[in-house]
Design an enzyme around this catalytic site. Structure first.
Site, PDB file in Angstrom:
ATOM      1  N   HIS A   7       0.826  -1.204   0.000  1.00 50.90           N
ATOM      2  CA  HIS A   7       0.000   0.000   0.000  1.00 50.90           C
ATOM      3  C   HIS A   7       0.862   1.256   0.000  1.00 50.90           C
ATOM      4  O   HIS A   7       2.044   1.208   0.310  1.00 50.90           O
ATOM      5  CB  HIS A   7      -0.975   0.037   1.177  1.00 50.90           C
ATOM      6  CG  HIS A   7      -0.344   0.127   2.533  1.00 50.90           C
ATOM      7  ND1 HIS A   7      -0.037  -0.982   3.288  1.00 50.90           N
ATOM      8  CD2 HIS A   7       0.055   1.196   3.274  1.00 50.90           C
ATOM      9  CE1 HIS A   7       0.502  -0.614   4.427  1.00 50.90           C
ATOM     10  NE2 HIS A   7       0.579   0.714   4.448  1.00 50.90           N
ATOM     11  N   GLU A 130       7.769   1.053   4.971  1.00 49.41           N
ATOM     12  CA  GLU A 130       7.212   0.044   5.864  1.00 49.41           C
ATOM     13  C   GLU A 130       7.417  -1.305   5.203  1.00 49.41           C
ATOM     14  O   GLU A 130       7.153  -1.464   4.004  1.00 49.41           O
ATOM     15  CB  GLU A 130       5.720   0.284   6.104  1.00 49.41           C
ATOM     16  CG  GLU A 130       5.089  -0.761   7.020  1.00 49.41           C
ATOM     17  CD  GLU A 130       3.592  -0.543   7.221  1.00 49.41           C
ATOM     18  OE1 GLU A 130       3.053  -1.147   8.171  1.00 49.41           O
ATOM     19  OE2 GLU A 130       2.964   0.207   6.449  1.00 49.41           O
TER      20      GLU A 130
END
Length: 134
Positions: A7, A130
């Site tokens: 994402h 991330e």
């Protein structure tokens, strides 16, 4: 080592308004808000055919997203999340190559119920990365 783009996270000053823009004019499938107190955020995921967009909003005054929004009052891209097959092996390899792992280096459970780590943006062209266990 990195796999699929999981994402792109966007910090937003108004979570409901951002979700409505994605659902309305953009016609995307928008999830429901999820509070993640251990990360200090409320998130909404927007599902796309090839990835997701994570809308981030502060959950409390101590949220790291609150500071981001103070510096960027209109919001903006906060981080990019990539999947890895083995988060511990990825952490060890990156640390061995001099990358800075944020926090104490221990993976925490993220919004998808899987372990995540964050990498210092100074080591990745100004982008907060991330990593999420695939």
């Amino acid at each position: 080592m990195i796999g699929r783009l999981n994402h792109i996270a966007i910090a937003v000053p108004d979570l409901a308004a951002a979700a409505a823009r994605y659902a309305g004019p953009l016609g995307a499938r928008v999830g429901v808000p999820q509070d993640l107190p251990e990360h200090g955020v409320t998130v909404i995921f927007v599902d796309l055919p090839n990835t997701r967009v994570e809308l981030l909003h502060p959950l409390g005054a101590g949220s790291p997203i609150a500071g981001f929004l103070q510096r960027n009052p209109n919001g903006g891209i906060h981080h990019v999340c990539y999947e890895v097959d083995d988060i511990h092996a990825a952490r060890d390899r990156l640390a061995g190559e001099g990358a800075r792992i944020l926090g104490d280096g221990t993976p925490r459970i993220g919004a998808h119920g899987k372990p995540v780590l964050f990498l210092h943006p100074g080591d990745f062209d100004g982008t907060l990365i991330e990593l999420e266990q695939a």
